[in-house]
Design a protein around this motif. Structure first.
Motif, PDB file in Angstrom:
ATOM      1  N   GLY A   1       0.813  -1.220   0.000  1.00  0.00           N
ATOM      2  CA  GLY A   1       0.000   0.000   0.000  1.00  0.00           C
ATOM      3  C   GLY A   1       0.840   1.260   0.000  1.00  0.00           C
ATOM      4  O   GLY A   1       0.550   2.209  -0.742  1.00  0.00           O
ATOM      5  N   ASN A   2       1.876   1.291   0.820  1.00  0.00           N
ATOM      6  CA  ASN A   2       2.737   2.470   0.877  1.00  0.00           C
ATOM      7  C   ASN A   2       3.415   2.726  -0.463  1.00  0.00           C
ATOM      8  O   ASN A   2       3.493   3.867  -0.924  1.00  0.00           O
ATOM      9  N   LEU A   3       3.898   1.665  -1.091  1.00  0.00           N
ATOM     10  CA  LEU A   3       4.610   1.850  -2.355  1.00  0.00           C
ATOM     11  C   LEU A   3       3.663   2.208  -3.499  1.00  0.00           C
ATOM     12  O   LEU A   3       4.041   2.945  -4.402  1.00  0.00           O
ATOM     13  N   LYS A   4       2.418   1.726  -3.446  1.00  0.00           N
ATOM     14  CA  LYS A   4       1.428   2.176  -4.427  1.00  0.00           C
ATOM     15  C   LYS A   4       1.160   3.669  -4.240  1.00  0.00           C
ATOM     16  O   LYS A   4       1.016   4.421  -5.203  1.00  0.00           O
ATOM     17  N   GLY A   5       1.103   4.099  -2.987  1.00  0.00           N
ATOM     18  CA  GLY A   5       0.911   5.518  -2.693  1.00  0.00           C
ATOM     19  C   GLY A   5       2.072   6.356  -3.193  1.00  0.00           C
ATOM     20  O   GLY A   5       1.868   7.420  -3.786  1.00  0.00           O
ATOM     21  N   VAL A   6       3.281   5.887  -2.968  1.00  0.00           N
ATOM     22  CA  VAL A   6       4.465   6.600  -3.463  1.00  0.00           C
ATOM     23  C   VAL A   6       4.384   6.721  -4.981  1.00  0.00           C
ATOM     24  O   VAL A   6       4.610   7.794  -5.541  1.00  0.00           O
ATOM     25  N   GLY A   7       4.028   5.630  -5.649  1.00  0.00           N
ATOM     26  CA  GLY A   7       3.918   5.647  -7.098  1.00  0.00           C
ATOM     27  C   GLY A   7       2.901   6.671  -7.589  1.00  0.00           C
ATOM     28  O   GLY A   7       3.142   7.394  -8.557  1.00  0.00           O
ATOM     29  N   ALA A   8       1.760   6.745  -6.895  1.00  0.00           N
ATOM     30  CA  ALA A   8       0.728   7.710  -7.282  1.00  0.00           C
ATOM     31  C   ALA A   8       1.217   9.143  -7.097  1.00  0.00           C
ATOM     32  O   ALA A   8       0.935  10.011  -7.924  1.00  0.00           O
ATOM     33  N   LEU A   9       1.964   9.398  -6.037  1.00  0.00           N
ATOM     34  CA  LEU A   9       2.482  10.742  -5.789  1.00  0.00           C
ATOM     35  C   LEU A   9       3.566  11.145  -6.788  1.00  0.00           C
ATOM     36  O   LEU A   9       3.715  12.321  -7.115  1.00  0.00           O
ATOM     37  N   LEU A  10       4.330  10.167  -7.264  1.00  0.00           N
ATOM     38  CA  LEU A  10       5.447  10.461  -8.167  1.00  0.00           C
ATOM     39  C   LEU A  10       5.024  10.690  -9.616  1.00  0.00           C
ATOM     40  O   LEU A  10       5.774  11.307 -10.380  1.00  0.00           O
ATOM     41  N   ALA A  11       3.866  10.203 -10.002  1.00  0.00           N
ATOM     42  CA  ALA A  11       3.429  10.311 -11.398  1.00  0.00           C
ATOM     43  C   ALA A  11       3.468  11.763 -11.863  1.00  0.00           C
ATOM     44  O   ALA A  11       2.906  12.649 -11.230  1.00  0.00           O
ATOM     45  N   GLY A  12       4.206  11.996 -12.939  1.00  0.00           N
ATOM     46  CA  GLY A  12       4.328  13.331 -13.513  1.00  0.00           C
ATOM     47  C   GLY A  12       5.482  14.155 -12.979  1.00  0.00           C
ATOM     48  O   GLY A  12       5.776  15.228 -13.505  1.00  0.00           O
ATOM     49  N   MET A  13       6.170  13.664 -11.932  1.00  0.00           N
ATOM     50  CA  MET A  13       7.295  14.417 -11.366  1.00  0.00           C
ATOM     51  C   MET A  13       8.555  14.225 -12.202  1.00  0.00           C
ATOM     52  O   MET A  13       8.774  13.177 -12.802  1.00  0.00           O
ATOM     53  N   LYS A  14       9.416  15.243 -12.197  1.00  0.00           N
ATOM     54  CA  LYS A  14      10.696  15.166 -12.889  1.00  0.00           C
ATOM     55  C   LYS A  14      11.613  14.196 -12.156  1.00  0.00           C
ATOM     56  O   LYS A  14      11.645  14.157 -10.922  1.00  0.00           O
ATOM     57  N   LEU A  15      12.378  13.430 -12.927  1.00  0.00           N
ATOM     58  CA  LEU A  15      13.302  12.455 -12.351  1.00  0.00           C
ATOM     59  C   LEU A  15      14.261  13.103 -11.354  1.00  0.00           C
ATOM     60  O   LEU A  15      14.499  12.562 -10.271  1.00  0.00           O
ATOM     61  N   GLU A  16      14.809  14.257 -11.699  1.00  0.00           N
ATOM     62  CA  GLU A  16      15.776  14.933 -10.831  1.00  0.00           C
ATOM     63  C   GLU A  16      15.162  15.290  -9.482  1.00  0.00           C
ATOM     64  O   GLU A  16      15.793  15.144  -8.439  1.00  0.00           O
ATOM     65  N   GLU A  17      13.929  15.760  -9.500  1.00  0.00           N
ATOM     66  CA  GLU A  17      13.267  16.153  -8.258  1.00  0.00           C
ATOM     67  C   GLU A  17      13.000  14.931  -7.376  1.00  0.00           C
ATOM     68  O   GLU A  17      13.218  14.977  -6.168  1.00  0.00           O
ATOM     69  N   VAL A  18      12.565  13.842  -7.986  1.00  0.00           N
ATOM     70  CA  VAL A  18      12.307  12.618  -7.229  1.00  0.00           C
ATOM     71  C   VAL A  18      13.593  12.134  -6.578  1.00  0.00           C
ATOM     72  O   VAL A  18      13.628  11.800  -5.394  1.00  0.00           O
ATOM     73  N   GLU A  19      14.664  12.122  -7.356  1.00  0.00           N
ATOM     74  CA  GLU A  19      15.956  11.656  -6.812  1.00  0.00           C
ATOM     75  C   GLU A  19      16.377  12.488  -5.612  1.00  0.00           C
ATOM     76  O   GLU A  19      16.758  11.964  -4.575  1.00  0.00           O
ATOM     77  N   GLN A  20      16.270  13.793  -5.725  1.00  0.00           N
ATOM     78  CA  GLN A  20      16.691  14.683  -4.636  1.00  0.00           C
ATOM     79  C   GLN A  20      15.816  14.528  -3.398  1.00  0.00           C
ATOM     80  O   GLN A  20      16.312  14.520  -2.273  1.00  0.00           O
TER      81      GLN A  20
END
Length: 85
Positions: free
Chosen positions: A36-55
């Motif tokens: 559940g937590n990782l599905k939530g993380v995935g939903a929050l990350l959709a559309g975000m820039k790779l650089e921002e997610v990494e940071q």
């Protein structure tokens, strides 16, 4: 769209699939880990820039571990970005 498969270490999850296009996360799937937590993380990350997610995810820990699934995701994204250069 590209799919990058990453095998994390030091965490419960066994495999991460990062779907990305034009420098942004399209979808994120995980085998193992806290479903559940990782599905939530995935939903929050959709559309975000790779650089921002990494940071944002770099250095997050889980319990007494020195890493976490989000931290491992940041390492995977770092690999993706290093291959784009």
């Amino acid at each position: 769209m590209e799919c990058y498969v990453y095998r994390p270490t030091g965490v419960c999850s066994r495999e991460m699939k990062i779907y990305h296009e034009d420098g942004k996360i399209v979808n994120f799937e995980v085998v193992g880990g806290c479903n559940g937590n990782l599905k939530g993380v995935g939903a929050l990350l959709a559309g975000m820039k790779l650089e921002e997610v990494e940071q944002r995810l770099q250095g997050i820990t889980c319990g007494f571990k020195n890493t976490s699934c989000p931290d491992q995701l940041s390492k995977a994204i770092k690999e993706i970005l290093s291959k784009k250069v």
